[in-house]
Structures are given as C-alpha cells and as structure tokens.
Scaffold this motif. Structure first.
Motif, PDB file in Angstrom:
ATOM      1  N   ALA A 102      38.298  55.506   9.696  1.00  0.00           N
ATOM      2  CA  ALA A 102      37.908  54.637  10.811  1.00  0.00           C
ATOM      3  C   ALA A 102      37.809  55.443  12.101  1.00  0.00           C
ATOM      4  CB  ALA A 102      38.914  53.492  10.968  1.00  0.00           C
ATOM      5  N   ARG A 103      38.729  56.397  12.239  1.00  0.00           N
ATOM      6  CA  ARG A 103      38.700  57.261  13.432  1.00  0.00           C
ATOM      7  C   ARG A 103      37.429  58.124  13.422  1.00  0.00           C
ATOM      8  NH1 ARG A 103      40.775  57.564  18.525  1.00  0.00           N
ATOM      9  NH2 ARG A 103      40.808  59.731  19.203  1.00  0.00           N
ATOM     10  N   LEU A 104      37.127  58.695  12.242  1.00  0.00           N
ATOM     11  CA  LEU A 104      35.909  59.518  12.117  1.00  0.00           C
ATOM     12  C   LEU A 104      34.652  58.691  12.418  1.00  0.00           C
ATOM     13  CD1 LEU A 104      36.559  61.522   8.807  1.00  0.00           C
ATOM     14  CD2 LEU A 104      36.463  62.460  11.129  1.00  0.00           C
ATOM     15  N   ALA A 105      34.666  57.424  12.006  1.00  0.00           N
ATOM     16  CA  ALA A 105      33.496  56.560  12.181  1.00  0.00           C
ATOM     17  C   ALA A 105      33.469  55.914  13.565  1.00  0.00           C
ATOM     18  CB  ALA A 105      33.471  55.473  11.100  1.00  0.00           C
ATOM     19  N   ARG A 106      34.492  56.210  14.380  1.00  0.00           N
ATOM     20  CA  ARG A 106      34.583  55.637  15.727  1.00  0.00           C
ATOM     21  C   ARG A 106      34.514  54.107  15.687  1.00  0.00           C
ATOM     22  NH1 ARG A 106      36.086  60.079  16.277  1.00  0.00           N
ATOM     23  NH2 ARG A 106      35.309  61.687  17.694  1.00  0.00           N
ATOM     24  N   ILE A 107      35.358  53.544  14.800  1.00  0.00           N
ATOM     25  CA  ILE A 107      35.495  52.093  14.747  1.00  0.00           C
ATOM     26  C   ILE A 107      36.976  51.765  14.896  1.00  0.00           C
ATOM     27  CG2 ILE A 107      35.242  50.004  13.339  1.00  0.00           C
ATOM     28  CD1 ILE A 107      32.896  51.369  11.913  1.00  0.00           C
ATOM     29  N   ARG A 108      37.327  50.993  15.915  1.00  0.00           N
ATOM     30  CA  ARG A 108      38.725  50.581  16.080  1.00  0.00           C
ATOM     31  C   ARG A 108      39.079  49.614  14.953  1.00  0.00           C
ATOM     32  NH1 ARG A 108      38.597  46.921  20.110  1.00  0.00           N
ATOM     33  NH2 ARG A 108      39.033  45.331  18.572  1.00  0.00           N
ATOM     34  N   LYS A 167      44.253  44.684   9.939  1.00  0.00           N
ATOM     35  CA  LYS A 167      43.076  44.779   9.070  1.00  0.00           C
ATOM     36  C   LYS A 167      43.139  45.987   8.140  1.00  0.00           C
ATOM     37  CE  LYS A 167      39.147  42.293  10.950  1.00  0.00           C
ATOM     38  NZ  LYS A 167      37.799  42.416  11.517  1.00  0.00           N
TER      39      LYS A 167
END
Lengths: 95, 493
Positions: free
Chosen positions: A12-18, A23
């Motif tokens: 999620a960090r790599l994809a820049r999604i909080r 969740k």
C-alpha cells in the motif's frame, strides 16, 4: 510467500494508497485467498517458453522524428485541481 | 414516437434516408426514453444540447444528399472514452470533474460517420468488475427481471451501462470496452450482441487505460448487423496508438451475407465445466446443431491451458493497472485530498478516490511487480499467455471459429456476489482466454433460461477475421429467431 498484513502495508505504501488499520486485515485475507488461487500456475511447465510480449507480431510503427504538437499550456492545465499561473501547485517539498 | 426507439440501426438508416422521420425526431425519442429510465441508472451524463445539434446537422446532410454511414443514429458512449468537454470519469471518484480537452479516436470516428451522441454510460470503476457494482455512481440495474420476481438483477460489467441502455432501447447502440469479458458478459446478461474485436482493430487512444495489453474497444448493439455497422466506423488505423493495426477495415455488414456450408466450427472440450448448469449445456448443444443444420462441420478441439487463463489474467491485468493508475496523483486532474506533505497528499487522494475493488487490484499489481517477484508472477503469466495463444493457433489450423457458452449463468442478483471477489472473477471464465490471446469474440443471445432471462453463446474468431466470426454469428442469430425486448417496468411511476 503468503500475503500477510505486513506485505499489505508495504505494498500500500509502494502504491501510495493510505490503508487504514481496520482495512489491513480484511485486505490481507482477501489477497491471500486470491494469491493462493493464482499459485495454481506453478503446475504449468513453462521451461523454455517465451513470454508473450505482443498480441500480434507486427513491426512497431514509427513516425518522423519531428515536433507535431505543443503550445497547449491551457489544455494541459485545464483540469488541474490547483494551479498558479502556468504551474501545477503541490504541497511544499523543500523547506 | 416510442416505436422509433425499437428500430435497429439498419432500419433507422433506411427510415432516415427515405424521410419517414427526421434525425431530430429519432434523437428526441431516445432522449425521452432516457429521461423515463432513471431507475436503471444507465447514463451518468446526458448531452441533450450536443445530441440535438448533431441531429440537426444530420438532418441538413440527409436533406442535401450528403448522408454519412451512421447519419443520425443516436448512440451512447461508455464513460471511459474521452469526449471533448464532456464528463469522462470511467466510473471513478478520482476523476471528479474531469473534462477532456480531446476526443478519443473511436468516438471521433463515430462522429465523423454521422452518429449522434446521447451521453455517457455507467460502468464498473476503471472497468474493474463484472456486475457494475464497483461504479462510483452506483450499480446499473438490468432491464430484465426473472419471471415472477422484481428483484433487481445485475446487467453484468464492466460495460453494464452500455448493455442496459441498448437492451432498454435508450440508445440504438453503444461503445464498450473489453479487458476480460467486459463487453461479452454484460451483452449475455441483457440479451444484446457484444463484439470484442481483435486486439489492435480499434485504437485505444483516448480510452481510460486499465490493462493496456488486454484492453480493446468494441460495441454493444441489438443485432449482429447493427454491431457490424458500428464496428466498421469505430475501427481503423491510428497513428496515435502504436498498437493499433495498420490494416484496412472490411465492410463488416456486407460480409454478413452468405452461408456457412463447408465451414468448420470447433467445440473446445475444456469449456465443459463440472457443474455447468443444464440449461447452459443444452443451449451450447443447440447452437452447434443450428450451425450443423446449415452445413457447418462441428468438431471437438482441445485448448489444454484454458483453466490457467483466469489466474494468469489476475496477474497481468492488475500489474498493468497498477502502472496505468499511477497517474492519478491529485496534481494534474481530478480529485485532490490535502495532506501534510506530497506523499501524504498522494496517499489521501488515492485512498479516497479509488473504490475497494480498484484498491484491491492496484495492490495485487504492485505486489506482483515489486522487487523479487517479477519472474515468479508477471513473467510466468506472460509465458502461460504464450501457451494459451498456441492452443488457439493449433485449433485454428482445423477450424474457422470456436463456439462456447458466453457466461456460466444468466444475470444474477445485485449484491449476490459482491462479498466474494474470487467468485465474481469466475464470471469471466469463458471470455478471458480471448483477451489473453488477443482474439475477436462475440456474445449473442441464443435462448432464455427457465426463469425467462437471456442466455448467450460466444463465437471466437481468428485474429483479424471478425468478418467470418460475425457471419457465423448472423446465421446463429437467425436460427435462434429471438425477438428480445424486456418489459419496460422502469417506466412505471
């Protein structure tokens, strides 16, 4: 390697999604099930098989190396959520 | 005036040329039908002024004898085709307010040929879904209902708005796109004809990208002939898309005429799944019998890697999506959610702007492309893809087309599968192989289920031989002899 909560947080960090804590668990569970299903591909013997890189063999089209477009500042900025003059505005990155 | 909406594209072209009605009347009839169909949630934007302007131009051209191939034909556009100055969000919150300053090649080709734009059609977010439930605008409702029930059914996805609007006579035909079955599955669920052409037949320029090696534009219409008319206009070379083939576009409608005697139709044995519903198996046999009766030879073929297509797809499509969707950063267009620094702004924007299914797939794709995993996942999946294509190449040495079911079931209820992503993915089991191999496919209605819902068959063609595939589809359509029209329950107040 099975997908767990730690991997989900990293991805999620790599994809820049909080991804909120509440969740992470359900996402890890869903992804683990999906990857367990994907892992059936290991049954397939792919030794010596070329990966498919194009659907139909065809020479890539090339156009003359000349400028064909430009001077579209207004078009490029037309949908910007925040702008100043002819620039996109982002949060400060350098102090 | 409502009977104008029941015309086929082919009949409307004749009626317009003979002056039986005007393009304006035809467009107004469809705008009225859209206005009365809010309950279907098929349209996300209706371009009334543009439609009437375009119809006016069509009437001028018809009067002066300068009619173009689709002059005055009102069509809908899936929300992922960029339309200049008009709502284009691919069913996503993250593209809030986006108005492209350019037109997609496929829609530009339609307008060049005289078609009239009615508006933009609802879809699963970024085309990721098989039920239309992932749309930011809420699900489209299928115009069909099971006999004796008023439970809302899914129109399928991702081109659910396109399929529902065509089935409900809100537009004469619609653009759609297919990455794993997104044209053919909704067509099957709504009793319409859905054509996914060969990869490279239509330009992808101006389409919101999902998985670039799989995405292909196509059409949903009510008859094979109407789909052929639309496709001839939509397709063609485009220097703006290097993957778009430099091949002339046949007159697909003219190619429909003629018999199929002497053709060979393959039945892939791996599509005979355990637990296939009896009515789907029977429909498939019936389809083969209809083609045999018209002189085609039916042979069984083997596509041994069929079962690996869907798991390989769930590596390739998410991997390409994670890359394509990196552009939604809150800086250049669409939604922006504030954060303390640049990274937090990205993370907040993407968390709020993407729905759950899109996040799920971006995470899958980011994982399979992350350091150390590329060979085990993406490369492996592309190798499996080569094997799938070889299976088809071997089969097409013996056969002209393949006949399969289109979906494992008729339309299911909204909400029935939305808690189980894997179960939902299995909807594409008969369609996804076609995308993996880049082949053309068509789904067309061939019967009704015990509950009175449309059931469809699929034909798969050789690369760039849509013409043969569509001719066989036209003969199948005649043999089935269906005249499908759902009861217009949505009009009731």
């Amino acid at each position: 390697m099975a997908v767990d909560e730690q991997i989900v947080r990293k991805v999620a960090r790599l994809a820049r999604i909080r991804l909120d804590d509440d969740k992470v668990e359900s996402m890890a569970r869903e992804l683990a099930a999906i990857f367990a299903w994907i892992d059936q591909l290991s049954e397939v013997d792919t030794r010596g098989v070329e990966p498919m890189t194009s659907v139909e063999a065809m020479a890539m089209k090339k156009r003359p190396d000349v400028v064909t477009d430009g001077d579209r500042v207004a078009d490029v900025l037309a949908n910007a959520p925040a702008r100043e003059g002819d620039f996109f505005v982002v949060p400060k990155v350098v102090e | 005036m409502s009977d104008l909406t029941s015309l086929t594209v082919a009949a409307a072209r004749e009626g317009l040329r003979n002056g039986e009605f005007s393009a304006r009347e035809l467009t107004e009839a469809h705008l009225a039908a859209i206005d009365a169909a809010g309950r279907l949630n098929a349209f996300v934007a209706v371009t009334v002024d543009k439609a009437l302007d375009m119809a006016g131009e069509s009437d001028r051209r018809l009067a002066s004898g300068e009619a173009r191939p689709l002059e005055g034909v009102p069509v809908g556009v899936k929300d992922l085709f960029a339309t200049e100055g008009v709502h284009t969000q691919a069913g996503s919150h993250i593209l809030d307010g986006f108005r492209p300053t350019y037109e997609s090649t496929v829609t530009a080709n339609l307008w060049r040929d005289g078609a009239v734009m009615l508006g933009k059609l609802n879809m699963d977010e970024f085309a990721m879904g098989s039920s239309n439930e992932t749309s930011h605008y809420g699900p489209v409702v299928n115009p069909w209902r099971a006999a004796g029930s008023d439970a809302p059914l899914t129109p399928g996805g991702s081109s659910g708005g396109s399929a529902a609007a065509v089935a409900a006579r809100l537009c004469m035909a619609a653009t759609a796109s297919d990455t794993g079955g997104s044209i053919r599955q909704p067509a099957a669920f709504t009793g319409t004809v859905g054509v996914k052409p060969t990869y490279g037949r239509c330009s992808r320029w101006g389409m919101v990208a999902f998985a670039s090696s799989l995405d292909q534009a196509g059409v949903i219409a009510r008859t094979v002939r109407d789909a052929a008319l639309m496709l001839s206009s939509m397709a063609g070379p485009d220097e703006k898309d290097t993957t778009c083939a430099d091949l002339p576009v046949p007159d697909f409608a003219a190619a429909l005429d003629g018999g199929i005697a002497g053709m060979t139709v393959g039945i892939p044995r791996e599509y005979r799944l355990d637990g296939m519903p009896e009515e789907i198996a029977r429909l498939w046999e019936q389809g083969a019998e209809w083609l045999k009766a018209q002189g085609a030879e039916i042979v069984e073929v083997s596509l041994p890697h069929t079962k690996y297509a869907l798991p390989a797809y769930y590596i390739i499509a998410p991997a390409e999506a994670s890359s394509n969707l990196a552009r939604y950063d809150g800086v250049r267009y669409g939604l922006r959610v504030a954060g303390d620094d640049l990274t937090e702004m990205y993370e907040n924007t993407r968390a709020e702007g993407f729905g759950d299914e899109v996040i799920r797939r971006v995470l899958i794709g980011t994982h399979v492309l992350s350091a150390g995993y590329y060979d085990a996942y993406y490369r492996k999946a592309q190798q499996v893809r080569t094997l799938i294509r070889r299976d088809f190449d071997a089969a097409f040495e013996r056969v002209d087309v393949l006949l399969t079911p289109a979906t494992p079931s008729p339309a299911f209820q909204l909400g029935e599968m939305s808690d189980d992503p894997l179960q939902m993915y299995l909807n594409d089991i008969f369609t996804v192989t076609v995308n993996m191999a880049g082949l053309p496919g068509v789904a067309l209605p061939a019967g009704l289920s015990a509950s009175g819902l449309p059931l469809a068959l699929q034909l798969i063609g050789k690369p760039f031989d849509e013409a043969t595939m569509l001719r066989v589809a036209a003969r199948l359509e005649e043999a089935a002899g269906l005249d499908l029209a759902p009861d217009a329950w949505w009009r009731a107040s």
